[in-house]
Design a protein around this motif. Sequence first.
Motif, PDB file in Angstrom:
ATOM      1  N   THR A  96      -0.957 -16.977  42.995  1.00  0.00           N
ATOM      2  CA  THR A  96      -1.677 -17.475  44.170  1.00  0.00           C
ATOM      3  C   THR A  96      -3.009 -16.766  44.347  1.00  0.00           C
ATOM      4  O   THR A  96      -4.044 -17.403  44.595  1.00  0.00           O
ATOM      5  CB  THR A  96      -0.823 -17.302  45.438  1.00  0.00           C
ATOM      6  OG1 THR A  96       0.411 -17.999  45.286  1.00  0.00           O
ATOM      7  CG2 THR A  96      -1.557 -17.837  46.656  1.00  0.00           C
ATOM      8  N   VAL A  97      -2.997 -15.447  44.225  1.00  0.00           N
ATOM      9  CA  VAL A  97      -4.230 -14.678  44.409  1.00  0.00           C
ATOM     10  C   VAL A  97      -5.242 -15.013  43.313  1.00  0.00           C
ATOM     11  O   VAL A  97      -6.437 -15.172  43.594  1.00  0.00           O
ATOM     12  CB  VAL A  97      -3.921 -13.169  44.437  1.00  0.00           C
ATOM     13  CG1 VAL A  97      -5.213 -12.352  44.429  1.00  0.00           C
ATOM     14  CG2 VAL A  97      -3.093 -12.827  45.662  1.00  0.00           C
ATOM     15  N   ALA A  98      -4.783 -15.120  42.065  1.00  0.00           N
ATOM     16  CA  ALA A  98      -5.706 -15.459  40.978  1.00  0.00           C
ATOM     17  C   ALA A  98      -6.334 -16.832  41.178  1.00  0.00           C
ATOM     18  O   ALA A  98      -7.562 -17.005  41.036  1.00  0.00           O
ATOM     19  CB  ALA A  98      -4.964 -15.405  39.641  1.00  0.00           C
ATOM     20  N   LEU A  99      -5.515 -17.827  41.513  1.00  0.00           N
ATOM     21  CA  LEU A  99      -6.039 -19.172  41.754  1.00  0.00           C
ATOM     22  C   LEU A  99      -6.963 -19.184  42.967  1.00  0.00           C
ATOM     23  O   LEU A  99      -8.023 -19.838  42.951  1.00  0.00           O
ATOM     24  CB  LEU A  99      -4.871 -20.136  41.966  1.00  0.00           C
ATOM     25  CG  LEU A  99      -5.223 -21.603  42.257  1.00  0.00           C
ATOM     26  CD1 LEU A  99      -5.993 -22.207  41.092  1.00  0.00           C
ATOM     27  CD2 LEU A  99      -3.965 -22.411  42.556  1.00  0.00           C
ATOM     28  N   GLU A 100      -6.592 -18.460  43.995  1.00  0.00           N
ATOM     29  CA  GLU A 100      -7.389 -18.406  45.223  1.00  0.00           C
ATOM     30  C   GLU A 100      -8.759 -17.784  44.959  1.00  0.00           C
ATOM     31  O   GLU A 100      -9.786 -18.286  45.429  1.00  0.00           O
ATOM     32  CB  GLU A 100      -6.642 -17.609  46.281  1.00  0.00           C
ATOM     33  CG  GLU A 100      -7.288 -17.611  47.639  1.00  0.00           C
ATOM     34  CD  GLU A 100      -7.050 -18.906  48.385  1.00  0.00           C
ATOM     35  OE1 GLU A 100      -7.735 -19.127  49.389  1.00  0.00           O
ATOM     36  OE2 GLU A 100      -6.201 -19.697  47.948  1.00  0.00           O
TER      37      GLU A 100
ATOM     38  N   GLN B 286       9.937 -25.655  44.103  1.00  0.00           N
ATOM     39  CA  GLN B 286       9.248 -25.265  42.876  1.00  0.00           C
ATOM     40  C   GLN B 286       8.324 -24.101  43.198  1.00  0.00           C
ATOM     41  O   GLN B 286       7.507 -24.179  44.120  1.00  0.00           O
ATOM     42  CB  GLN B 286       8.434 -26.434  42.304  1.00  0.00           C
ATOM     43  CG  GLN B 286       9.255 -27.638  41.890  1.00  0.00           C
ATOM     44  CD  GLN B 286      10.148 -27.361  40.692  1.00  0.00           C
ATOM     45  OE1 GLN B 286       9.825 -26.516  39.849  1.00  0.00           O
ATOM     46  NE2 GLN B 286      11.273 -28.065  40.625  1.00  0.00           N
ATOM     47  N   LEU B 287       8.429 -23.027  42.418  1.00  0.00           N
ATOM     48  CA  LEU B 287       7.557 -21.887  42.654  1.00  0.00           C
ATOM     49  C   LEU B 287       6.097 -22.239  42.393  1.00  0.00           C
ATOM     50  O   LEU B 287       5.197 -21.731  43.066  1.00  0.00           O
ATOM     51  CB  LEU B 287       7.985 -20.710  41.772  1.00  0.00           C
ATOM     52  CG  LEU B 287       9.351 -20.085  42.097  1.00  0.00           C
ATOM     53  CD1 LEU B 287       9.664 -18.956  41.139  1.00  0.00           C
ATOM     54  CD2 LEU B 287       9.391 -19.587  43.535  1.00  0.00           C
ATOM     55  N   GLY B 288       5.864 -23.126  41.415  1.00  0.00           N
ATOM     56  CA  GLY B 288       4.509 -23.577  41.168  1.00  0.00           C
ATOM     57  C   GLY B 288       3.936 -24.342  42.352  1.00  0.00           C
ATOM     58  O   GLY B 288       2.758 -24.198  42.703  1.00  0.00           O
ATOM     59  N   GLY B 289       4.775 -25.164  42.971  1.00  0.00           N
ATOM     60  CA  GLY B 289       4.337 -25.873  44.165  1.00  0.00           C
ATOM     61  C   GLY B 289       4.049 -24.920  45.303  1.00  0.00           C
ATOM     62  O   GLY B 289       3.100 -25.123  46.081  1.00  0.00           O
ATOM     63  N   LEU B 290       4.849 -23.862  45.427  1.00  0.00           N
ATOM     64  CA  LEU B 290       4.610 -22.856  46.455  1.00  0.00           C
ATOM     65  C   LEU B 290       3.271 -22.168  46.240  1.00  0.00           C
ATOM     66  O   LEU B 290       2.535 -21.891  47.203  1.00  0.00           O
ATOM     67  CB  LEU B 290       5.741 -21.830  46.441  1.00  0.00           C
ATOM     68  CG  LEU B 290       5.627 -20.657  47.418  1.00  0.00           C
ATOM     69  CD1 LEU B 290       5.559 -21.151  48.852  1.00  0.00           C
ATOM     70  CD2 LEU B 290       6.794 -19.685  47.234  1.00  0.00           C
ATOM     71  N   VAL B 291       2.926 -21.925  44.984  1.00  0.00           N
ATOM     72  CA  VAL B 291       1.630 -21.305  44.668  1.00  0.00           C
ATOM     73  C   VAL B 291       0.480 -22.203  45.104  1.00  0.00           C
ATOM     74  O   VAL B 291      -0.475 -21.753  45.758  1.00  0.00           O
ATOM     75  CB  VAL B 291       1.532 -21.007  43.154  1.00  0.00           C
ATOM     76  CG1 VAL B 291       0.107 -20.617  42.766  1.00  0.00           C
ATOM     77  CG2 VAL B 291       2.499 -19.904  42.764  1.00  0.00           C
TER      78      VAL B 291
END
Length: 271
Positions: free
Chosen positions: A75-79, A132-137
């Motif tokens: 999340t932090v990297a994408l953000e 989905q953890l990816g969806g949570l991200v």
Amino acid sequence: MFVKIIGKLTLLLYALLIAGPLYVVGVSIFKQGNGLFADPLGWPKPWTLENVTAIFGEQPMGRYFLNSAGVTLATVALELLLSSLIAYAIVRLGGRSGPALFALFAAGLIVPSQVSMLPIYALAHKLGFSDQLGGLVLVSAAMLMPVSVFMLTGFMRLIGRDILEAASTDGAGEWTMYWRMAVPLAAPSLAATATFLFVIVWNDLLMPMLLINGKSKLTLPLAILQFRGEYVTNYPVLLTGVVMTALPMTLLFMFLQRFFVAGLAAGSVKG
């Protein structure tokens, strides 16, 4: 002199208000089940580590730790990637377009995440992001975008349009200016924003509770709720889990708090 004394007494009172609950939580880790209610402020009698062993014996805490770490890092990297690109675009646009785009993201700070829970759940379910953890991200990154854009735009404005204009005159493209100039110069802001986001995402309970159902995909804050009974709750075990969950981010924030304070200060600078 009198004002200084009042100020110091106020700070002392505030410190006691903070330290009191922390002390109770700290000593409760080493107490047996009934010891917390029998003597909340007293030392453990006897000292025991059964709460720590119960945490790891009753739940796969290692798995939950990896889930939280993976979600937080992703999340932090994408953000940081998306928000830094948006902040750079806001600075480069200038005129009316830049402030208008900034105002659009800043308006997102006004809307509490709790207000949009039902639309978020419906949209995530429709897109297949549920459980989905990816969806949570993706959802967490989207919800935090206004905060990170607000902080990074303040830093990007400190770089100065003159430097970027000079590089553009020398033939540098937008991607080159972003990657080789804006990102290195904004490194302190990226560290500040990353520190802020790490704490928020790691401790987030609302989004995982809203989107995650499978037990193997629980994050640490959500997993702590598993120690809460329907009728009886072992609070020393529960508080032990809270401390273990908060400890990594507490240490991280202690080491990087100067970047966090700098990020808040720079994010409030008006261009």
